[in-house]
Design a protein around this motif. Structure first.
Motif, mmCIF file in Angstrom:
data_model
loop_
_atom_site.group_PDB
_atom_site.id
_atom_site.type_symbol
_atom_site.label_atom_id
_atom_site.label_comp_id
_atom_site.label_asym_id
_atom_site.label_seq_id
_atom_site.Cartn_x
_atom_site.Cartn_y
_atom_site.Cartn_z
ATOM 1 N N PRO A 56 0.807 -1.223 0.000
ATOM 2 C CA PRO A 56 0.000 0.000 0.000
ATOM 3 C C PRO A 56 0.841 1.275 0.000
ATOM 4 C CG PRO A 56 -0.632 -1.493 1.781
ATOM 5 C CD PRO A 56 0.639 -2.009 1.206
ATOM 6 N N ARG A 113 2.849 1.893 -2.327
ATOM 7 C CA ARG A 113 2.939 2.238 -3.745
ATOM 8 C C ARG A 113 1.588 2.007 -4.411
ATOM 9 N NH1 ARG A 113 6.327 -2.158 -4.366
ATOM 10 N NH2 ARG A 113 5.967 -2.296 -2.130
ATOM 11 N N GLY A 114 0.910 3.095 -4.717
ATOM 12 C CA GLY A 114 -0.401 2.967 -5.358
ATOM 13 C C GLY A 114 -0.237 2.941 -6.862
ATOM 14 N N ILE A 115 -1.179 2.301 -7.560
ATOM 15 C CA ILE A 115 -1.061 2.265 -9.013
ATOM 16 C C ILE A 115 -2.394 2.569 -9.677
ATOM 17 C CG2 ILE A 115 -1.453 -0.242 -9.147
ATOM 18 C CD1 ILE A 115 0.769 -0.072 -11.499
ATOM 19 N N MET A 163 -6.786 4.975 -5.079
ATOM 20 C CA MET A 163 -5.366 4.901 -4.790
ATOM 21 C C MET A 163 -4.992 5.875 -3.667
ATOM 22 S SD MET A 163 -2.244 5.807 -7.387
ATOM 23 C CE MET A 163 -2.846 7.437 -7.813
#
Ligand code: ADP
Ligand code: MG
Lengths: 251, 259
Positions: free
Chosen positions: B77, B79-81, B149
């Protein structure tokens, strides 16, 4: 109001066919001894209700059909998801599924009777097996095609890998699973009646074959009608349930 | 120590013929906390592959990627995409999508609602909380994906051509909004695009990649402030395009010879 009208609209051809049937019988165009008139079938229906314990037979049949179908649905969905998400499960299950798919499952009814006796268990077993494959295959095929971006999104939002099969794959595959289940539902009735024809002491299939042997054709027709009504009701209810579950697919 | 370190990263795949295929090679890049950096390059040069490795979705074949000094092993979590085609959970409503990560984090219901609402309002989707994604336009769906995100409060935002599937007008608006969001939050953003003007408009640095295998050809500082004039952006974008053009032509020629 509009919905009611459109519903009625749907049944107009059916009513028309029934009217034609009765009219043809009254006019003497069809042989009453092998094709009884609608009115005598309806009389036969009432007689079945009062003298032949129709509701008891229907109850037993529905119990067998529902048990077999629900078992097939639960195990079939689980197996399909497992196959789509685990190489080992795919290795173990896929060849068996592919090779048994063309086999007419009704051919196995005698074996089930041999193993499980002539009571409920053999019927439920046969229905379960017959209804199983469409669920497995539709689940597997759609689960396999689930967009990997959905799985990755779930991972990045904190879903542990082992929870992805039911948190992401299952709901994403649901539209095709529902179609597969509907086919299985229809198959479950076919197998129910076949199994009860073959050997049974109760159930609608038993009733149909017994009335036929006794030459009570209006009664036999009425019992067939009862199976049809139950099958249609099951299909319609399933459709309504499916539409509720799949509300999100509406454009 | 830089915030996001990409150190001599290579990714190779095994092709259908069983031969190794090098998608990206020798990628060395350090990204500072709060930086907005774009990756541009011809299609197939490995922009997505690089982003996916930062996300931890696919492993590096060689080299290492570190966030705050810790090697990336798997998605998380932090690193959001956001994907080009939104990748919303279609069976969940707008609220359900935005709350998803909060549920996974175990946030209590009332707090979750409130948090999700804040992000839904932020991306301008108030009133659509109970709509399913299939009812929304592409631009709105991408706003949901961005809200979903952001709700997890990642420290790095990975965006893979997020506006590539949108019509030109919607894209422009979304670019402006994303820039405003970035100014507001100051998150680290790694943004993939094939639109050089978009890259110049949004980012502080633009990484130009060459193809087959994907390598870093140049890193260009845009040096543009938030108030940069349209003419200045266009000028920078033209320069960048000159740099990219050769690569695109070469990539297209390679495609043709392969076909
Ligand atoms: N899973 C994979 N297996 C094999 N080759 C892949 C895979 N993913 C990407 N590739 C290849 O790697 C190269 C880079 O792809 P990608 O990162 O998607 O490029 P870009 O995003 O810049 O268009 C392409 O040639 C693509 O075909
Ligand atoms: Mg890409």
């Amino acid at each position: 109001m509009v919905r009611l009208a459109s519903r009625l609209h749907f049944y107009i051809p059916v009513l028309l066919a029934f009217t034609l049937w009765e009219a043809a019988s009254q006019a003497g165009l069809i042989d009453e001894s092998v094709f009884p008139s609608l009115s005598s079938v309806l009389v036969g229906f009432v007689r079945l209700l009062t003298n032949n314990n129709l509701l008891m037979h229907a109850g037993i049949s529905i119990f067998r059909q529902m048990s077999g179908f629900l078992l097939a649905a639960g195990i079939g969905i689980a197996a399909g998801i497992l196959m789509a998400t685990s190489g080992w499960a795919r290795f173990a299950i896929e060849p068996i599924i592919r090779l048994t798919y063309p086999l007419p499952k009704s051919a196995l009814i005698p074996l089930f009777i041999l193993w499980l006796g002539i009571g409920d268990a053999s019927k439920i077993g046969a229905i379960f097996l017959g209804a199983l494959l469409p669920v497995v295959l539709s689940t597997y095929n759609s689960a396999r095609g689930v967009n990997v971006a959905l799985v990755w999104s779930a991972w990045s939002l904190g879903t542990p890998r082992w929870q992805v099969p039911w948190k992401v794959v299952l709901p994403a595959a649901m539209p095709e699973i529902v179609s597969g289940l509907r086919i299985s539902l229809a198959l479950s009735f076919t197998l129910l009646v076949s199994a009860e024809f073959l050997i049974s002491q109760e159930g609608l299939g038993y009733l149909i074959s017994q009335l036929g042997e006794n030459g009570d054709y209006p009664g036999m027709f009425a019992a067939v009608l009862a199976v049809t009504v139950i099958g249609v009701a099951a299909d319609r209810s399933f459709l309504a349930l499916g539409n509720r579950v799949l509300r999100w697919t509406e454009q | 120590m830089a915030f996001l370190e990409i150190q001599d990263v290579r990714k190779s795949y095994v092709t259908g013929q069983g031969e190794p295929f090098i998608a990206v090679d020798g990628i060395d890049l350090t990204i500072e906390q709060g930086e907005f950096i774009s990756l541009v390059g011809p299609s197939g040069c490995g922009k997505s592959t690089l982003l996916h490795m930062i996300g931890g979705f696919v492993p590096c074949t060689e080299g290492a990627i570190r966030v705050d000094g810790v090697a990336v092993q798997q998605p998380g979590p932090d690193r959001g995409i956001v994907f080009q085609h939104f990748a919303l959970f279609p069976w969940k409503t707008v609220r359900g999508n935005v709350e998803y990560g909060l549920v996974e984090r175990g946030m209590p219901r009332a707090e979750r609602r409130q948090t999700a609402q804040r992000f839904i309002d932020m991306v301008g989707l108030s009133g659509f909380e109970d709509s399913f994604p299939s009812r929304l336009s592409g631009g709105m769906q991408q706003r949901v994906a961005i809200a979903r995100m952001l709700a997890c409060e990642p420290s790095i935002l990975l965006m893979d051509e997020p506006f590539g599937a949108l019509d030109a007008q919607t894209r422009k608006i979304m670019q402006e909004e994303l820039r405003a969001l970035w100014h507001q939050f100051g998150k680290t953003v790694v943004f993939v695009t094939h639109d050089v003007r978009e890259a110049v408009f949004l980012s502080q640095r633009v990484v130009v990649m060459s193809t087959r295998p994907g390598r870093i050809k140049a890193i260009v500082e845009t040096g543009l402030g938030p108030g940069a004039s349209r003419a200045l952006i266009d000028e920078k974008a033209d320069k960048l395009w000159d740099m990219l053009r050769d690569e695109v032509v070469r990539a297209m020629a390679a495609e043709r010879s392969k076909a």
